[in-house]
Design a protein around this motif. Structure first.
Motif, PDB file in Angstrom:
ATOM      1  N   LEU A   1       5.896  -4.369  11.840  1.00  0.00           N
ATOM      2  CA  LEU A   1       6.140  -4.304  10.401  1.00  0.00           C
ATOM      3  C   LEU A   1       7.298  -3.355  10.131  1.00  0.00           C
ATOM      4  O   LEU A   1       7.205  -2.153  10.377  1.00  0.00           O
ATOM      5  N   SER A   2       8.396  -3.879   9.647  1.00  0.00           N
ATOM      6  CA  SER A   2       9.594  -3.080   9.413  1.00  0.00           C
ATOM      7  C   SER A   2       9.491  -2.303   8.101  1.00  0.00           C
ATOM      8  O   SER A   2       8.996  -2.826   7.099  1.00  0.00           O
ATOM      9  N   PRO A   3       9.979  -1.057   8.077  1.00  0.00           N
ATOM     10  CA  PRO A   3       9.980  -0.295   6.817  1.00  0.00           C
ATOM     11  C   PRO A   3      10.849  -0.934   5.749  1.00  0.00           C
ATOM     12  O   PRO A   3      10.621  -0.738   4.557  1.00  0.00           O
ATOM     13  N   THR A   4      11.836  -1.730   6.164  1.00  0.00           N
ATOM     14  CA  THR A   4      12.738  -2.348   5.193  1.00  0.00           C
ATOM     15  C   THR A   4      12.070  -3.457   4.387  1.00  0.00           C
ATOM     16  O   THR A   4      12.618  -3.905   3.385  1.00  0.00           O
ATOM     17  N   GLU A   5      10.871  -3.879   4.819  1.00  0.00           N
ATOM     18  CA  GLU A   5      10.151  -4.898   4.043  1.00  0.00           C
ATOM     19  C   GLU A   5       9.534  -4.320   2.767  1.00  0.00           C
ATOM     20  O   GLU A   5       9.083  -5.070   1.898  1.00  0.00           O
ATOM     21  N   ASN A   6       9.461  -2.988   2.676  1.00  0.00           N
ATOM     22  CA  ASN A   6       8.912  -2.318   1.483  1.00  0.00           C
ATOM     23  C   ASN A   6       7.501  -2.776   1.144  1.00  0.00           C
ATOM     24  O   ASN A   6       7.176  -3.062  -0.013  1.00  0.00           O
ATOM     25  N   LYS A   7       6.668  -2.839   2.163  1.00  0.00           N
ATOM     26  CA  LYS A   7       5.260  -3.170   1.968  1.00  0.00           C
ATOM     27  C   LYS A   7       4.363  -1.940   2.124  1.00  0.00           C
ATOM     28  O   LYS A   7       3.265  -1.902   1.574  1.00  0.00           O
ATOM     29  N   VAL A   8       4.846  -0.966   2.883  1.00  0.00           N
ATOM     30  CA  VAL A   8       4.082   0.269   3.109  1.00  0.00           C
ATOM     31  C   VAL A   8       4.915   1.436   2.600  1.00  0.00           C
ATOM     32  O   VAL A   8       6.050   1.653   3.049  1.00  0.00           O
ATOM     33  N   TYR A   9       4.356   2.169   1.640  1.00  0.00           N
ATOM     34  CA  TYR A   9       5.028   3.329   1.077  1.00  0.00           C
ATOM     35  C   TYR A   9       4.261   4.591   1.497  1.00  0.00           C
ATOM     36  O   TYR A   9       3.081   4.538   1.835  1.00  0.00           O
ATOM     37  N   PHE A  10       4.941   5.729   1.423  1.00  0.00           N
ATOM     38  CA  PHE A  10       4.300   7.011   1.684  1.00  0.00           C
ATOM     39  C   PHE A  10       4.497   7.896   0.463  1.00  0.00           C
ATOM     40  O   PHE A  10       5.511   7.780  -0.241  1.00  0.00           O
ATOM     41  N   GLY A  11       3.525   8.787   0.208  1.00  0.00           N
ATOM     42  CA  GLY A  11       3.628   9.647  -0.966  1.00  0.00           C
ATOM     43  C   GLY A  11       3.095  11.042  -0.711  1.00  0.00           C
ATOM     44  O   GLY A  11       2.040  11.208  -0.089  1.00  0.00           O
TER      45      GLY A  11
ATOM     46  N   VAL B   1       0.834  -1.200   0.000  1.00  0.00           N
ATOM     47  CA  VAL B   1       0.000   0.000   0.000  1.00  0.00           C
ATOM     48  C   VAL B   1       0.869   1.250   0.000  1.00  0.00           C
ATOM     49  O   VAL B   1       1.917   1.296   0.653  1.00  0.00           O
ATOM     50  N   MET B   2       0.443   2.252  -0.761  1.00  0.00           N
ATOM     51  CA  MET B   2       1.038   3.578  -0.672  1.00  0.00           C
ATOM     52  C   MET B   2       0.065   4.479   0.071  1.00  0.00           C
ATOM     53  O   MET B   2      -1.083   4.654  -0.350  1.00  0.00           O
ATOM     54  N   VAL B   3       0.525   5.048   1.180  1.00  0.00           N
ATOM     55  CA  VAL B   3      -0.269   5.990   1.968  1.00  0.00           C
ATOM     56  C   VAL B   3       0.011   7.376   1.391  1.00  0.00           C
ATOM     57  O   VAL B   3       0.992   8.031   1.751  1.00  0.00           O
ATOM     58  N   ALA B   4      -0.829   7.795   0.459  1.00  0.00           N
ATOM     59  CA  ALA B   4      -0.622   9.057  -0.258  1.00  0.00           C
ATOM     60  C   ALA B   4      -1.422  10.151   0.444  1.00  0.00           C
ATOM     61  O   ALA B   4      -2.647  10.248   0.261  1.00  0.00           O
TER      62      ALA B   4
ATOM     63  N   THR C   1      -2.462  11.162   9.789  1.00  0.00           N
ATOM     64  CA  THR C   1      -2.612   9.877   9.112  1.00  0.00           C
ATOM     65  C   THR C   1      -1.271   9.159   9.012  1.00  0.00           C
ATOM     66  O   THR C   1      -1.189   7.935   9.181  1.00  0.00           O
ATOM     67  N   VAL C   2      -0.210   9.900   8.731  1.00  0.00           N
ATOM     68  CA  VAL C   2       1.123   9.297   8.684  1.00  0.00           C
ATOM     69  C   VAL C   2       1.496   8.732  10.052  1.00  0.00           C
ATOM     70  O   VAL C   2       1.990   7.610  10.164  1.00  0.00           O
ATOM     71  N   LYS C   3       1.232   9.501  11.117  1.00  0.00           N
ATOM     72  CA  LYS C   3       1.544   9.018  12.468  1.00  0.00           C
ATOM     73  C   LYS C   3       0.699   7.795  12.828  1.00  0.00           C
ATOM     74  O   LYS C   3       1.175   6.866  13.486  1.00  0.00           O
ATOM     75  N   TYR C   4      -0.556   7.798  12.390  1.00  0.00           N
ATOM     76  CA  TYR C   4      -1.433   6.644  12.622  1.00  0.00           C
ATOM     77  C   TYR C   4      -0.842   5.396  11.948  1.00  0.00           C
ATOM     78  O   TYR C   4      -0.820   4.305  12.531  1.00  0.00           O
ATOM     79  N   THR C   5      -0.335   5.572  10.716  1.00  0.00           N
ATOM     80  CA  THR C   5       0.266   4.448   9.987  1.00  0.00           C
ATOM     81  C   THR C   5       1.494   3.925  10.713  1.00  0.00           C
ATOM     82  O   THR C   5       1.682   2.698  10.867  1.00  0.00           O
ATOM     83  N   LEU C   6       2.345   4.827  11.179  1.00  0.00           N
ATOM     84  CA  LEU C   6       3.546   4.414  11.903  1.00  0.00           C
ATOM     85  C   LEU C   6       3.179   3.669  13.180  1.00  0.00           C
ATOM     86  O   LEU C   6       3.822   2.669  13.540  1.00  0.00           O
ATOM     87  N   GLU C   7       2.143   4.150  13.860  1.00  0.00           N
ATOM     88  CA  GLU C   7       1.684   3.488  15.078  1.00  0.00           C
ATOM     89  C   GLU C   7       1.221   2.066  14.789  1.00  0.00           C
ATOM     90  O   GLU C   7       1.556   1.116  15.515  1.00  0.00           O
ATOM     91  N   LYS C   8       0.435   1.888  13.707  1.00  0.00           N
ATOM     92  CA  LYS C   8      -0.042   0.541  13.353  1.00  0.00           C
ATOM     93  C   LYS C   8       1.115  -0.359  12.941  1.00  0.00           C
ATOM     94  O   LYS C   8       1.140  -1.550  13.278  1.00  0.00           O
ATOM     95  N   MET C   9       2.088   0.201  12.225  1.00  0.00           N
ATOM     96  CA  MET C   9       3.254  -0.595  11.835  1.00  0.00           C
ATOM     97  C   MET C   9       4.027  -1.048  13.071  1.00  0.00           C
ATOM     98  O   MET C   9       4.516  -2.182  13.132  1.00  0.00           O
ATOM     99  N   ASN C  10       4.150  -0.159  14.050  1.00  0.00           N
ATOM    100  CA  ASN C  10       4.823  -0.533  15.302  1.00  0.00           C
ATOM    101  C   ASN C  10       4.083  -1.659  16.006  1.00  0.00           C
ATOM    102  O   ASN C  10       4.682  -2.618  16.498  1.00  0.00           O
ATOM    103  N   GLU C  11       2.748  -1.539  16.065  1.00  0.00           N
ATOM    104  CA  GLU C  11       1.943  -2.568  16.722  1.00  0.00           C
ATOM    105  C   GLU C  11       2.103  -3.928  16.048  1.00  0.00           C
ATOM    106  O   GLU C  11       2.100  -4.973  16.703  1.00  0.00           O
ATOM    107  N   MET C  12       2.225  -3.910  14.723  1.00  0.00           N
ATOM    108  CA  MET C  12       2.297  -5.147  13.953  1.00  0.00           C
ATOM    109  C   MET C  12       3.723  -5.679  13.813  1.00  0.00           C
ATOM    110  O   MET C  12       3.933  -6.765  13.271  1.00  0.00           O
TER     111      MET C  12
END
Length: 595
Positions: free
Chosen positions: A509-519, A487-490, A496-507
């Motif tokens: 989910l590492s940014p290095t996996e390249n599954k969540v993008y920001f735009g 997913v790209m969070v555009a 919303t960006v902080k919400y995404t980071l919070e959910k990634m932390n909970e899960m």
């Protein structure tokens, strides 16, 4: 064109070998994402919102070779030194000037007239020089794919990638738009608009997109390129095919209501097969033998029920369905053809459009570029989404190449996301999505009121924000369970960006996996993009390029769009001033980025 099999009845062409839909024996989970209440702190616009954040380290992360679990990642969006490391002082001053000008109503409202006057007074050369020092320099990367490379390389050095977008576009008045196509696209300020002239122009626009794809492949190893379907063919085809898909979906909803299942979540609505056959026969939708044949074969009828994906697959495979099927008009209660007959010329135009889409997808694969299909108006979007899904079914088998766009200001956004993810899960391909709030709100509402159908837009910004977070959470949960979703969070919305980071932390989910993008757009919200990039997150700027004179309509829209969120939020300007003062007081008057 194997992915166009579902259009066999429309184009009367040979179909390819799209895999049959089968219910996956793997994981099943609820289609209902968590609906935790989120505090809404932002003003009603998709801008950079004012938030209170405690100063923290720019990034804190530990990795383990044993698993992908990680400590919480914190990104400081108030750290101006990190946010603007890539900008010289002149660039900061330019940003402050441009954003200030965007708050002056008369300049924004009369921007086209003022640009024309400037051109007449100072001449073309001086006009272009002034534009490159201000609006063009702020929002546009350069004139061609060679001139944009230095900016792309500089951004990459600071962790920010590019979604290339050749931004030459038509500049039509709303009256011209309404007269040519009978819609409201002429008033749209947040998205580029194409109008059909002839097939040769569509071929030229396809070549432009091909050049953009090649430029993206040459500029970076992991780039995106953006396309719009309405640039590739006659919009009436998209309109008519969308109507077919909407009729078919409403017919399913009608049948679900007959079986008392209208209140269920969309993927939980499973029609009892025998009861469905009986209902269709009684309504006179088709002959009994024909109806029996529709629901037999290797993929239908095993479970004794039919869900929405099974129902949609009938359009894929059964020529009789789209050619001959009569469906009830839910307003008049009379049967009418599912599909109106196309002329031979219209069929040729449809085939040509599908061929152009296929060519672009193949070029994307060859150049190692991911293709971002932009969303458009609701009366085109069902067809655009279906075409994009068919591209995904073919080209996303090994990795995500094609990304669909979901507009979360639509009431049906969550249903669309859940249905498409379920299809990818059953067929085993990589789901790719870009989530946006939406660019056509006022035009959609005007058209709905004028023609007399239900407003498709969420009632207010808060509802749209909840929808965005609900869709995002569902995709993130899919990523957590199945690493084939992306997913790209555009968004320019910091919350919303902080919400995404919070959910990634909970899960975990590492940014290095390249599954969540920001735009974000070039020239806007650098205090979000660059801290994310420097913290290791995949983040991209939408990078427009094109000759000065030909991107004036784009610049005009940027000025109008910026007026709204710059008036509503002083955050970006205050951060720019803060960094400029820090540099001046610290003796960095001639600061230049080092990379």
């Amino acid at each position: 064109m194997s992915y166009t099999k579902f259009l066999a009845a429309l184009v009367r062409a040979n179909s390819g070998n799209v895999n049959k839909i089968r219910v996956s024996p793997g994981r099943c989970r609820s289609t209902v994402a968590s609906t935790k209440n989120q505090e809404e702190k932002e003003r009603p616009m998709d801008g950079c919102t004012v938030v209170e954040a405690a100063p923290v380290e720019i990034i804190s992360q530990t990795k383990s070779a044993a698993d992908t679990k990680l400590n919480k990642i914190h990104v400081d969006f108030d750290n101006t030194q990190e946010a603007y490391r890539s900008k010289g002082n002149i660039e900061l001053l330019r940003s402050l000037l441009v954003f200030k000008l965007c708050t002056i109503d008369v300049l924004v409202e009369k921007n086209k007239e003022l640009m024309e006057l400037t051109k007449k007074l100072f001449g073309q050369w001086m006009f272009e020089k002034m534009m490159k020092m201000t609006f063009y320099g702020q929002f546009v990367a350069g004139e061609d794919h060679n001139s944009i490379k230095p900016l792309i390389q500089k951004n990459q050095a600071f962790g920010v990638g590019a979604v290339l977008d050749y931004s030459v576009e038509e500049d039509l008045t709303q009256e011209e738009a309404h007269r040519q196509f009978g819609d409201r696209r002429g008033g749209v300020i947040s998205a580029r608009t194409y109008f059909y002239a002839d097939e040769s122009k569509c071929d030229n626009q396809m070549e432009t997109f091909i050049n953009c794809i090649k430029a993206s492949g040459g500029a970076s190893a992991d780039g995106f390129s953006a396309i719009k379907m309405t640039a590739l063919g006659r919009p009436q085809f998209l309109l008519q095919f969308s109507e077919v898909l909407v009729k078919w979906r409403r017919f399913f909803n009608f049948l679900a209501a007959q079986q008392g299942k209208s209140e269920m979540m969309v993927l939980e609505q499973k029609l009892e097969l025998e009861q469905l056959k009986e209902s269709l026969t009684k309504m006179g939708v088709g002959a009994k033998d024909d109806i029996e044949n529709w629901f037999t074969g290797e993929k239908l009828g095993f479970s004794g029920t039919i869900d929405l994906l099974d129902w949609n697959s009938l359009i894929n495979d059964t020529t009789t369905i789209s050619n001959l099927l009569m469906v009830p008009n839910l307003e008049t209660r009379k049967l009418e053809p599912l599909l109106n007959t196309f002329t031979a010329e219209e069929e040729r135009q449809m085939k040509r459009m599908l061929q152009r889409v296929d060519v672009l997808a193949k070029h994307a694969v060859e150049n190692g570029v991911r293709l971002m299909v932009d969303a458009e108006q609701t009366y085109f979007q069902p067809a655009i989404s279906r075409l994009t899904l068919e591209m995904q079914r073919i080209f996303n088998r090994e990795k995500p190449i094609i990304f669909n766009t979901y507009q979360c200001y639509l009431k049906e956004a969550y249903d669309n996301v859940t249905v498409d993810i379920e299809l990818s899960r059953r067929e085993g391909w990589y789901f790719g999505a870009k989530l946006v709030r939406g660019a056509y709100m006022y035009q959609e509402r005007d058209r709905a009121k004028e023609i007399g159908y239900e407003d498709p837009i969420n009632p207010d910004y808060e509802a749209t924000n909840r929808m965005y977070h609900k869709c995002l959470e569902y995709v993130l949960e899919e990523i957590e369970h199945n690493r084939k979703a992306n997913v790209m969070v555009a968004t320019h919305n910091e919350d919303t960006v902080k919400y995404t980071l919070e959910k990634m932390n909970e899960m975990g989910l590492s940014p290095t996996e390249n599954k969540v993008y920001f735009g974000q757009l070039l020239g806007m919200c650098d205090q979000i993009s660059f801290p994310l990039g420097q913290a290791g997150f995949p983040v991209y700027k939408y990078v427009p390029y094109g000759p000065v004179n030909e991107v004036i309509p784009y610049l005009s829209r940027r000025a109008q769009e910026n007026r709204g969120f710059m008036k509503g939020s002083q955050r970006e300007r205050s951060l720019l001033w803060k960094e400029l003062k820090r540099r001046v007081l610290g003796g960095q008057i001639f600061y230049k980025p080092v990379y």
